[in-house]
Design a protein around this motif. Structure first.
Motif, mmCIF file in Angstrom:
data_model
loop_
_atom_site.group_PDB
_atom_site.id
_atom_site.type_symbol
_atom_site.label_atom_id
_atom_site.label_comp_id
_atom_site.label_asym_id
_atom_site.label_seq_id
_atom_site.Cartn_x
_atom_site.Cartn_y
_atom_site.Cartn_z
ATOM 1 N N ALA A 53 21.675 57.541 51.197
ATOM 2 C CA ALA A 53 20.585 56.611 49.446
ATOM 3 C C ALA A 53 19.593 57.426 49.998
ATOM 4 N N ILE A 54 19.318 55.830 51.472
ATOM 5 C CA ILE A 54 18.304 55.131 51.777
ATOM 6 C C ILE A 54 17.315 56.181 51.928
ATOM 7 N N LEU A 55 18.296 57.149 53.287
ATOM 8 C CA LEU A 55 17.457 58.218 54.100
ATOM 9 C C LEU A 55 16.334 59.517 52.317
ATOM 10 N N LYS A 56 17.201 59.357 51.843
ATOM 11 C CA LYS A 56 16.278 59.562 49.666
ATOM 12 C C LYS A 56 16.066 59.008 49.787
ATOM 13 N N GLN A 57 15.863 57.959 49.368
ATOM 14 C CA GLN A 57 14.359 57.634 48.856
ATOM 15 C C GLN A 57 13.411 57.111 49.116
ATOM 16 N N ALA A 58 13.500 57.341 51.037
ATOM 17 C CA ALA A 58 12.584 57.799 51.528
ATOM 18 C C ALA A 58 11.651 58.788 52.002
ATOM 19 N N ASP A 59 12.409 59.703 50.883
ATOM 20 C CA ASP A 59 11.907 61.091 51.209
ATOM 21 C C ASP A 59 11.700 62.068 52.085
ATOM 22 N N MET A 60 13.246 61.794 52.482
ATOM 23 C CA MET A 60 14.464 62.240 53.235
ATOM 24 C C MET A 60 14.540 63.664 53.043
ATOM 25 N N ALA A 61 15.331 65.222 53.696
ATOM 26 C CA ALA A 61 16.162 65.733 52.711
ATOM 27 C C ALA A 61 17.525 65.304 53.703
ATOM 28 N N PRO A 62 18.108 64.296 53.996
ATOM 29 C CA PRO A 62 19.088 64.564 54.477
ATOM 30 C C PRO A 62 20.859 66.087 54.463
ATOM 31 N N LEU A 63 20.631 66.810 55.911
ATOM 32 C CA LEU A 63 22.120 68.032 55.183
ATOM 33 C C LEU A 63 23.243 67.836 56.025
ATOM 34 N N ASP A 64 23.410 66.918 56.974
ATOM 35 C CA ASP A 64 24.083 66.923 57.265
ATOM 36 C C ASP A 64 24.528 65.789 58.064
ATOM 37 N N VAL A 65 25.644 65.135 58.255
ATOM 38 C CA VAL A 65 26.073 63.904 59.179
ATOM 39 C C VAL A 65 27.068 63.181 60.263
ATOM 40 N N THR A 66 26.631 63.662 61.176
ATOM 41 C CA THR A 66 27.824 62.992 62.231
ATOM 42 C C THR A 66 28.349 62.329 62.880
ATOM 43 N N GLY A 67 29.350 61.449 62.916
ATOM 44 C CA GLY A 67 29.481 59.857 62.717
ATOM 45 C C GLY A 67 30.130 59.571 64.234
ATOM 46 N N TYR A 68 30.002 58.329 65.346
ATOM 47 C CA TYR A 68 30.336 58.243 66.188
ATOM 48 C C TYR A 68 31.329 57.514 66.168
ATOM 49 N N GLY A 69 31.540 56.541 65.535
ATOM 50 C CA GLY A 69 32.504 55.728 66.357
ATOM 51 C C GLY A 69 31.580 53.947 65.638
ATOM 52 N N THR A 70 31.602 52.772 65.879
ATOM 53 C CA THR A 70 31.654 51.779 66.049
ATOM 54 C C THR A 70 31.366 51.603 67.656
ATOM 55 N N ALA A 71 30.694 50.685 68.000
ATOM 56 C CA ALA A 71 30.293 50.418 69.481
ATOM 57 C C ALA A 71 31.785 50.168 70.482
ATOM 58 N N ALA A 72 33.104 49.792 69.738
ATOM 59 C CA ALA A 72 33.723 50.115 70.347
ATOM 60 C C ALA A 72 34.541 50.778 70.572
ATOM 61 N N ASP A 73 34.331 51.802 69.535
ATOM 62 C CA ASP A 73 34.627 53.288 69.609
ATOM 63 C C ASP A 73 34.300 54.192 70.617
ATOM 64 N N ARG A 74 33.095 54.228 70.303
ATOM 65 C CA ARG A 74 32.378 54.855 71.987
ATOM 66 C C ARG A 74 32.412 54.295 73.002
ATOM 67 N N GLU A 75 32.498 53.132 73.419
ATOM 68 C CA GLU A 75 32.469 52.861 74.322
ATOM 69 C C GLU A 75 34.625 52.873 75.060
#
Length: 110
Positions: A53-75
């Motif tokens: 939503a925020i990227l669309k408000q900033a005139d960006m065109a989101p196509l795909d999102v990849t999630g990497y989890g929280t800091a604990a998940d990543r560590e």
């Protein structure tokens, strides 16, 4: 939902691929970009929705999102998180915000 039943906000690391849109601020010759974002949310789905939503408000065109989890998940999956990255995550949590930490434009090969 009662206050006692609400989940605590966490920060999620997301990489968002964006296409081109007029006014997006990307270099003229770029075909799109990857944005490394830190977004707060009660779960990853909420963090993704808010980021898009925020990227669309900033005139960006989101196509795909990849999630990497929280800091604990990543560590749990790999190396320690750098202090400057952790600082941005803490800021996203404190401000209940989406922080775009890095923008990597894509260019067509010549």
């Amino acid at each position: 939902m009662s206050k006692s039943g609400q989940s605590r906000q966490q920060v999620y690391t997301l990489v968002v691929q964006v296409g081109r849109k007029s006014g997006d601020g990307l270099p003229k010759s770029a075909t799109g970009a990857a944005l490394m974002c830190y977004a707060s949310g009660v779960d990853e789905a909420e963090a993704v929705r808010e980021t898009v939503a925020i990227l669309k408000q900033a005139d960006m065109a989101p196509l795909d999102v990849t999630g990497y989890g929280t800091a604990a998940d990543r560590e749990a999956d790999g190396p320690e998180i750098e202090p400057d990255e952790r600082e941005l995550m803490e800021r996203a949590l404190a401000e209940n915000a989406v922080i775009v930490a890095q923008v990597t434009p894509f260019f067509d090969e010549p």
